[in-house]
Write a protein that holds these residues in place. Sequence first.
Motif, PDB file in Angstrom:
ATOM      1  N   GLN A 638      40.161  33.582  49.431  1.00  0.00           N
ATOM      2  CA  GLN A 638      41.130  32.695  48.778  1.00  0.00           C
ATOM      3  C   GLN A 638      42.297  32.394  49.720  1.00  0.00           C
ATOM      4  O   GLN A 638      42.792  31.263  49.789  1.00  0.00           O
ATOM      5  CB  GLN A 638      41.629  33.348  47.486  1.00  0.00           C
ATOM      6  CG  GLN A 638      40.585  33.344  46.369  1.00  0.00           C
ATOM      7  CD  GLN A 638      41.068  34.057  45.120  1.00  0.00           C
ATOM      8  OE1 GLN A 638      42.071  34.759  45.162  1.00  0.00           O
ATOM      9  NE2 GLN A 638      40.342  33.841  44.010  1.00  0.00           N
ATOM     10  N   ARG A 639      42.775  33.468  50.430  1.00  0.00           N
ATOM     11  CA  ARG A 639      43.864  33.228  51.374  1.00  0.00           C
ATOM     12  C   ARG A 639      43.420  32.285  52.499  1.00  0.00           C
ATOM     13  O   ARG A 639      44.161  31.393  52.913  1.00  0.00           O
ATOM     14  CB  ARG A 639      44.347  34.571  51.954  1.00  0.00           C
ATOM     15  CG  ARG A 639      45.172  35.393  50.954  1.00  0.00           C
ATOM     16  CD  ARG A 639      45.942  36.475  51.685  1.00  0.00           C
ATOM     17  NE  ARG A 639      45.045  37.421  52.335  1.00  0.00           N
ATOM     18  CZ  ARG A 639      44.576  38.515  51.756  1.00  0.00           C
ATOM     19  NH1 ARG A 639      44.914  38.792  50.521  1.00  0.00           N
ATOM     20  NH2 ARG A 639      43.795  39.329  52.425  1.00  0.00           N
ATOM     21  N   ALA A 642      43.318  28.860  51.102  1.00  0.00           N
ATOM     22  CA  ALA A 642      44.668  28.292  50.948  1.00  0.00           C
ATOM     23  C   ALA A 642      45.226  27.866  52.308  1.00  0.00           C
ATOM     24  O   ALA A 642      45.869  26.811  52.452  1.00  0.00           O
ATOM     25  CB  ALA A 642      45.576  29.318  50.288  1.00  0.00           C
ATOM     26  N   GLN A 646      46.207  24.152  53.394  1.00  0.00           N
ATOM     27  CA  GLN A 646      47.545  23.847  53.896  1.00  0.00           C
ATOM     28  C   GLN A 646      47.474  23.169  55.255  1.00  0.00           C
ATOM     29  O   GLN A 646      48.227  22.224  55.548  1.00  0.00           O
ATOM     30  CB  GLN A 646      48.353  25.166  53.998  1.00  0.00           C
ATOM     31  CG  GLN A 646      49.806  24.953  54.378  1.00  0.00           C
ATOM     32  CD  GLN A 646      50.575  24.179  53.306  1.00  0.00           C
ATOM     33  OE1 GLN A 646      50.346  24.336  52.108  1.00  0.00           O
ATOM     34  NE2 GLN A 646      51.471  23.273  53.726  1.00  0.00           N
TER      35      GLN A 646
END
Length: 675
Positions: A638-639, A642, A646
């Motif tokens: 998930q990181r 993300a 970004q």
Amino acid sequence: MAMARASSGLQYPERFYAAASYAGFDGSPRSSSKAVRSKFNSESALILYALYQQATVGPCNAPEPSAWNAVEKSKWSSWKKLADMASTEAMRLFVKILEEEDPGWYSRASNFVSDPVVDVQMNQSSNVHPVVENGNSFPETKTISTENGSIVEAQDKDVVSEGFGSIGVYDQWIAPPISGHRPKSRYEHGAAVIQDKMYIYGGNHNGRYLNDLHALDLRSWSWSKIEAKAGAESLESPSPVTVTARAGHSLISWENKLISIAGHTKDPSDSIEVKAFDLQTCTWSFLKTYGKPPASRGGQSVSLVGGGLVIFGGQDAKRTLLNDLHILDLETMTWDEIDAIGVPPSPRSDHTAAVHADRYLLIFGGGSHATCYNDLHVLDLQTMEWSRPTQQGEIPTARAGHAGVTVGENWFIVGGGDNKSGASETVVLNMSTLVWSVVTTVEGRIPVASEGLSLAVGSYNGEDVLVSFGGYNGRYNNEVNVLKPSHKSTLQSRMMETPVPDSVSAVLNATNGTRDVESEFEAGQEGKIREIVMDNVESDLMKARGKSTNEHLIATLKAEKEELESSLSKEKVQTLQLKQELAEAETRNTDLYKELQSVRGQLASEQSRCFKLEVELAELRQKLQTMEALQKELELLQRQKAASEQAALNAKRQSSGGVWGWLAGTPGNEKVDDA
């Protein structure tokens, strides 16, 4: 002239130290708690330990051990209970208990006990004599010693030879010091005791029937030959009596007379002959009988019951085995053939018989032409019904030619054989419980393991003794051996001669069967009281004369008999109650066992379920760990996602700013420099 070594037996305190060494209490390498416990049960070991400490150290002054040490606490308590018992008394009780636990200890301890040795001078020569019996030759090795002009055979193994009066050993065969002219060696003779003498009549020696009569004085152990007066007549016998040689007969004591009944003779008659020997006139006479007499026979059993003789079995002159039953009424001298109900013993001879409670006739053992028996049959003399009860305990091996006597409710059986070997064990049957036990066992070919021996019960120093004589075990014997049984009679034989107070009877009837030390001490005191009582009885005997004394004696004995019968009835009721309680306890035990099994099953099921739960828990833990790893990996992804989004957004924004700048006229190289 040769020197022979004769053992004289150990006296106290040497006998005590020999017993202590044998038992394992002398500090030798044999001495250890483990060695003592291996020989005796815990109760006996504690008593022996306490008596040994009392005899060697004295009264217990040691501090009481800690309660945490149960063994030392028990030993200390046993010693403490002896209080101020004398050392000599402790020694005597130690040896007594050892003899009750292990009657043969003295003979087995010979490898480490040194007896005093007495040198005896005698002329000695060794010869080997073959003995021929029924066509079979038995090699016999014996040492013949000429001593005082008489022939004395070498002492057999396993029979202690020493002065009988100094021996306190129970349940062990002892050869007393015999004097006088010994009877010829024999077997299948008759034996009976009247007062203080044992009488031997007839028998078989090397196939020859005998007709001599001898008496052994049981006080002096001296033999004497009785010469019957020839040509004697009596009311029962109108003509002179010829004493016919015979064997396999029965000799019964009755009214100061010896009754000889049945037996094999060289010229057999058609029916049983009954003769009587009067000890006062030393004459034989035929007893005239009425009714139909039984066929002549030998090897039968004859039992005195009240005023009659009960005859069973035997073998006739044609070697036909019998199992018929006859009774001779000694008052009317009338024969009666009994047709008893039930299944009788099979035809047999050379068996033994005993009477219990004046009602039951017991038949044990015997043999046929092909086999020997060890069965037990009982005839109820009131209902005349045969039965075969279940024997318990150490049931003897099959045998024939044995001998038996009763002492109270105990029936002692000695000798006999099974056509292969002699029976080495002396056994006793409690006729109330029908439980057998072994009194002692001998080794080798010795007289008490012979066939055709005789056994009588007499009294010596106020105690019942078993006296055996003769027999055949490959050679003919004329030895006398004596055994003092520890199975005590309910009534002492000496007490049958005169009335005594109830208090004296209570002392004489006291038992010393318990093993606790306090009761053993009381038994020791009882022995001292018994000696005093016996002295008083003997003095009373000298005063007791006349018809009134005899009537008082009969009345006393009748009262004592009624009391004993009452006690027996109570004991039977108590025994029945105990049996019922035992049955109930067994039932409860069975129920508890079933419940225990059920609980064990439930416990096993719960253990299985717990195991399954533990397995499932382990699997869940593993899954949980896997889920935690996946969770971490998901968070990482998930990181990363993300971050990627970004970055993409930033890139998009940068791309859009360049177009507007171009439209506004900003050169592309300036943008790069700013960056």
